[in-house]
Write a protein that holds these residues in place. Structure first.
Motif, PDB file in Angstrom:
ATOM      1  N   GLU A  75     -56.050  71.601 -22.855  1.00 19.37           N
ATOM      2  CA  GLU A  75     -56.221  71.442 -21.408  1.00 19.37           C
ATOM      3  C   GLU A  75     -55.169  70.499 -20.835  1.00 19.37           C
ATOM      4  OE1 GLU A  75     -60.187  70.206 -20.642  1.00 19.37           O
ATOM      5  OE2 GLU A  75     -61.096  72.088 -21.328  1.00 19.37           O
ATOM      6  N   LEU A  76     -54.895  69.421 -21.558  1.00 16.34           N
ATOM      7  CA  LEU A  76     -53.884  68.474 -21.095  1.00 16.34           C
ATOM      8  C   LEU A  76     -52.503  69.114 -21.104  1.00 16.34           C
ATOM      9  CD1 LEU A  76     -55.089  65.221 -22.901  1.00 16.34           C
ATOM     10  CD2 LEU A  76     -55.171  65.692 -20.454  1.00 16.34           C
ATOM     11  N   ALA A  77     -52.228  69.910 -22.132  1.00 15.95           N
ATOM     12  CA  ALA A  77     -50.933  70.585 -22.214  1.00 15.95           C
ATOM     13  C   ALA A  77     -50.735  71.520 -21.027  1.00 15.95           C
ATOM     14  CB  ALA A  77     -50.838  71.363 -23.528  1.00 15.95           C
ATOM     15  N   LYS A  78     -51.793  72.226 -20.657  1.00 14.06           N
ATOM     16  CA  LYS A  78     -51.713  73.124 -19.512  1.00 14.06           C
ATOM     17  C   LYS A  78     -51.529  72.333 -18.221  1.00 14.06           C
ATOM     18  CE  LYS A  78     -54.474  76.576 -19.548  1.00 14.06           C
ATOM     19  NZ  LYS A  78     -55.689  77.434 -19.480  1.00 14.06           N
ATOM     20  N   GLY A  79     -52.262  71.222 -18.103  1.00 12.27           N
ATOM     21  CA  GLY A  79     -52.167  70.408 -16.891  1.00 12.27           C
ATOM     22  C   GLY A  79     -50.804  69.758 -16.715  1.00 12.27           C
ATOM     23  N   PHE A  80     -50.193  69.323 -17.803  1.00 16.65           N
ATOM     24  CA  PHE A  80     -48.877  68.686 -17.738  1.00 16.65           C
ATOM     25  C   PHE A  80     -47.730  69.687 -17.889  1.00 16.65           C
ATOM     26  CE2 PHE A  80     -51.363  64.879 -19.205  1.00 16.65           C
ATOM     27  CZ  PHE A  80     -51.076  64.076 -18.105  1.00 16.65           C
ATOM     28  N   ASP A  81     -48.091  70.951 -18.166  1.00 15.94           N
ATOM     29  CA  ASP A  81     -47.093  72.011 -18.362  1.00 15.94           C
ATOM     30  C   ASP A  81     -46.108  71.654 -19.470  1.00 15.94           C
ATOM     31  OD1 ASP A  81     -45.863  74.438 -17.915  1.00 15.94           O
ATOM     32  OD2 ASP A  81     -44.523  73.672 -16.359  1.00 15.94           O
ATOM     33  N   SER A  88     -45.889  71.409 -24.129  1.00 21.00           N
ATOM     34  CA  SER A  88     -46.442  72.002 -25.342  1.00 21.00           C
ATOM     35  C   SER A  88     -47.584  71.154 -25.897  1.00 21.00           C
ATOM     36  CB  SER A  88     -45.346  72.130 -26.409  1.00 21.00           C
ATOM     37  OG  SER A  88     -44.963  70.845 -26.881  1.00 21.00           O
ATOM     38  N   VAL A  89     -48.373  71.789 -26.762  1.00 21.48           N
ATOM     39  CA  VAL A  89     -49.468  71.089 -27.434  1.00 21.48           C
ATOM     40  C   VAL A  89     -48.926  69.953 -28.293  1.00 21.48           C
ATOM     41  CG1 VAL A  89     -51.227  71.347 -29.221  1.00 21.48           C
ATOM     42  CG2 VAL A  89     -51.057  73.065 -27.415  1.00 21.48           C
ATOM     43  N   ALA A  90     -47.760  70.171 -28.912  1.00 21.39           N
ATOM     44  CA  ALA A  90     -47.168  69.152 -29.778  1.00 21.39           C
ATOM     45  C   ALA A  90     -46.804  67.898 -28.992  1.00 21.39           C
ATOM     46  CB  ALA A  90     -45.921  69.713 -30.467  1.00 21.39           C
ATOM     47  N   VAL A  91     -46.323  68.075 -27.766  1.00 19.16           N
ATOM     48  CA  VAL A  91     -45.958  66.931 -26.927  1.00 19.16           C
ATOM     49  C   VAL A  91     -47.193  66.113 -26.578  1.00 19.16           C
ATOM     50  CG1 VAL A  91     -45.145  66.270 -24.622  1.00 19.16           C
ATOM     51  CG2 VAL A  91     -43.854  67.928 -25.965  1.00 19.16           C
ATOM     52  N   VAL A  92     -48.275  66.795 -26.211  1.00 16.99           N
ATOM     53  CA  VAL A  92     -49.516  66.091 -25.866  1.00 16.99           C
ATOM     54  C   VAL A  92     -50.089  65.381 -27.085  1.00 16.99           C
ATOM     55  CG1 VAL A  92     -51.908  66.377 -25.109  1.00 16.99           C
ATOM     56  CG2 VAL A  92     -50.073  67.630 -23.959  1.00 16.99           C
ATOM     57  N   ARG A  93     -50.039  66.041 -28.232  1.00 14.69           N
ATOM     58  CA  ARG A  93     -50.571  65.437 -29.453  1.00 14.69           C
ATOM     59  C   ARG A  93     -49.808  64.132 -29.779  1.00 14.69           C
ATOM     60  NH1 ARG A  93     -53.715  67.433 -33.319  1.00 14.69           N
ATOM     61  NH2 ARG A  93     -53.387  69.578 -32.567  1.00 14.69           N
ATOM     62  N   LYS A 132     -47.981  58.784 -18.215  1.00 12.56           N
ATOM     63  CA  LYS A 132     -48.870  59.368 -17.215  1.00 12.56           C
ATOM     64  C   LYS A 132     -50.327  59.262 -17.654  1.00 12.56           C
ATOM     65  CE  LYS A 132     -50.017  61.753 -13.559  1.00 12.56           C
ATOM     66  NZ  LYS A 132     -49.968  61.140 -12.224  1.00 12.56           N
ATOM     67  N   LEU A 133     -50.598  59.594 -18.909  1.00 12.54           N
ATOM     68  CA  LEU A 133     -51.961  59.497 -19.417  1.00 12.54           C
ATOM     69  C   LEU A 133     -52.445  58.049 -19.432  1.00 12.54           C
ATOM     70  CD1 LEU A 133     -52.172  62.021 -22.394  1.00 12.54           C
ATOM     71  CD2 LEU A 133     -53.676  61.934 -20.408  1.00 12.54           C
ATOM     72  N   GLN A 134     -51.570  57.144 -19.846  1.00  2.78           N
ATOM     73  CA  GLN A 134     -51.929  55.733 -19.853  1.00  2.78           C
ATOM     74  C   GLN A 134     -52.312  55.273 -18.452  1.00  2.78           C
ATOM     75  OE1 GLN A 134     -48.715  52.839 -20.267  1.00  2.78           O
ATOM     76  NE2 GLN A 134     -49.946  51.705 -21.747  1.00  2.78           N
ATOM     77  N   SER A 135     -51.511  55.664 -17.472  1.00  2.00           N
ATOM     78  CA  SER A 135     -51.780  55.293 -16.086  1.00  2.00           C
ATOM     79  C   SER A 135     -53.117  55.862 -15.614  1.00  2.00           C
ATOM     80  CB  SER A 135     -50.647  55.787 -15.192  1.00  2.00           C
ATOM     81  OG  SER A 135     -50.916  55.521 -13.833  1.00  2.00           O
ATOM     82  N   GLU A 136     -53.398  57.113 -15.957  1.00  2.00           N
ATOM     83  CA  GLU A 136     -54.640  57.752 -15.525  1.00  2.00           C
ATOM     84  C   GLU A 136     -55.858  57.111 -16.186  1.00  2.00           C
ATOM     85  OE1 GLU A 136     -54.155  61.896 -16.308  1.00  2.00           O
ATOM     86  OE2 GLU A 136     -52.870  62.241 -14.554  1.00  2.00           O
ATOM     87  N   ILE A 137     -55.726  56.768 -17.465  1.00  2.00           N
ATOM     88  CA  ILE A 137     -56.839  56.123 -18.174  1.00  2.00           C
ATOM     89  C   ILE A 137     -57.117  54.749 -17.590  1.00  2.00           C
ATOM     90  CG2 ILE A 137     -57.559  55.118 -20.381  1.00  2.00           C
ATOM     91  CD1 ILE A 137     -56.065  57.434 -21.759  1.00  2.00           C
ATOM     92  N   LEU A 138     -56.047  53.984 -17.365  1.00  2.00           N
ATOM     93  CA  LEU A 138     -56.214  52.637 -16.826  1.00  2.00           C
ATOM     94  C   LEU A 138     -56.699  52.662 -15.376  1.00  2.00           C
ATOM     95  CD1 LEU A 138     -53.124  50.763 -18.311  1.00  2.00           C
ATOM     96  CD2 LEU A 138     -55.500  50.681 -19.062  1.00  2.00           C
ATOM     97  N   ARG A 187     -49.694  58.167 -29.758  1.00  3.42           N
ATOM     98  CA  ARG A 187     -49.123  56.896 -29.307  1.00  3.42           C
ATOM     99  C   ARG A 187     -50.185  56.037 -28.619  1.00  3.42           C
ATOM    100  NH1 ARG A 187     -43.218  58.260 -26.543  1.00  3.42           N
ATOM    101  NH2 ARG A 187     -42.188  59.059 -28.417  1.00  3.42           N
ATOM    102  N   LEU A 188     -50.985  56.669 -27.766  1.00  5.25           N
ATOM    103  CA  LEU A 188     -52.029  55.926 -27.056  1.00  5.25           C
ATOM    104  C   LEU A 188     -53.117  55.444 -28.015  1.00  5.25           C
ATOM    105  CD1 LEU A 188     -52.351  58.084 -23.812  1.00  5.25           C
ATOM    106  CD2 LEU A 188     -51.303  55.825 -24.056  1.00  5.25           C
ATOM    107  N   ALA A 189     -53.334  56.198 -29.082  1.00  9.54           N
ATOM    108  CA  ALA A 189     -54.294  55.774 -30.100  1.00  9.54           C
ATOM    109  C   ALA A 189     -53.782  54.519 -30.803  1.00  9.54           C
ATOM    110  CB  ALA A 189     -54.539  56.892 -31.105  1.00  9.54           C
ATOM    111  N   THR A 190     -52.477  54.467 -31.021  1.00 12.23           N
ATOM    112  CA  THR A 190     -51.870  53.285 -31.632  1.00 12.23           C
ATOM    113  C   THR A 190     -52.031  52.070 -30.728  1.00 12.23           C
ATOM    114  OG1 THR A 190     -50.231  54.655 -32.776  1.00 12.23           O
ATOM    115  CG2 THR A 190     -49.718  52.318 -32.546  1.00 12.23           C
ATOM    116  N   GLN A 191     -51.957  52.284 -29.409  1.00 13.69           N
ATOM    117  CA  GLN A 191     -52.123  51.197 -28.448  1.00 13.69           C
ATOM    118  C   GLN A 191     -53.580  50.773 -28.303  1.00 13.69           C
ATOM    119  OE1 GLN A 191     -50.308  52.155 -24.666  1.00 13.69           O
ATOM    120  NE2 GLN A 191     -48.489  53.022 -25.639  1.00 13.69           N
ATOM    121  N   GLY A 192     -54.488  51.644 -28.723  1.00 13.70           N
ATOM    122  CA  GLY A 192     -55.899  51.313 -28.650  1.00 13.70           C
ATOM    123  C   GLY A 192     -56.618  51.864 -27.432  1.00 13.70           C
TER     124      GLY A 192
END
Length: 221
Positions: free
Chosen positions: A37-43, A45-50, A17-23, A55-60
């Motif tokens: 904020e992202l954790a709240k928006g996606f409902d 946990s913070v750990a899931v968003v982190r 979802k984040l990848q799609s929104e960024i692109l 992962r997205l950082a690894t993709q660049g």
């Protein structure tokens, strides 16, 4: 184990979802990505968003700074030129190998996805500006992947896909105020060269096709 698998699935969903929104350009280049904020928006946990941001950082697509958290990658002419150079080297090689090894099933797949691409509108208007339609973007990705799908080198293919993600970020960022290119004609010309097994012509068209992304971006900044 079930809990771990569930968390992993959540992370994958948030990553996509984040990848799609960024692109899609919903975040400006360089803008911060606040985990809470992202954790709240996606409902979730913070750990899931982190995990998703890592992962997205690894993709660049996302930058990770130990002192400042995560942010959307910046856009620069120098980096785009480097990405284009890398794509020209690697994707051109994969394209030549794909043309050399592709069979009739591969040809049929190329034709099928090109038909879907040609029948799908590329842009939509959002706040009086053009934006790339997500459906078209997905099919566009499939088309370029299919062109090189017959390449027998999996390492080369993986590298090409990583470069595509970086290039796609810039392609969305370069969406003009008015449609200034005939993408359908470009894709049709590329497909024809591939199906005719004309490697030199296909690579020449491919080179022009991706270079135009940079030209549009930095002529319209």
């Amino acid at each position: 184990m079930a809990k771990r698998n569930g968390s992993s699935t959540l992370s994958e969903n948030v990553t996509k979802k984040l990848q799609s929104e960024i692109l899609a350009g919903q975040y400006e280049p360089g803008s911060p990505l606040t985990i809470s904020e992202l954790a709240k928006g996606f409902d979730v946990s913070v750990a899931v968003v982190r995990e998703a941001l890592t992962r997205l950082a690894t993709q660049g697509l996302v930058l990770q700074n130990p002192n400042h958290g995560f942010s959307v990658r910046m856009a620069s002419e120098e980096e785009l030129n480097s990405i284009i150079e890398a794509r020209l080297i690697n994707e051109s090689a994969a394209l030549r190998l794909s043309i050399a090894h592709g069979d009739l099933t591969w040809e049929s797949n190329v034709i099928a996805v090109h038909h879907k691409l040609s029948q799908t509108p590329e842009y939509k208007e959002v706040n009086h500006k053009l934006a790339v339609r997500e459906e078209w973007s997905d099919i566009h990705r499939q088309f370029h992947y299919e062109l090189i799908a017959a390449c027998p080198n999996p390492v080369l293919l993986d590298f090409c896909r990583r470069l595509w993600d970086l290039s796609d970020f810039y392609r969305h960022y370069s969406t003009p105020q008015q449609q200034v290119r005939d993408g359908r004609a470009e894709h049709k010309e590329l497909m024809d060269a591939v199906l005719n097994r004309d490697s030199d012509r296909a690579v020449e068209i491919f080179r022009t096709h991706i270079q135009l992304t940079a030209d549009i971006l930095f002529d319209n900044r």
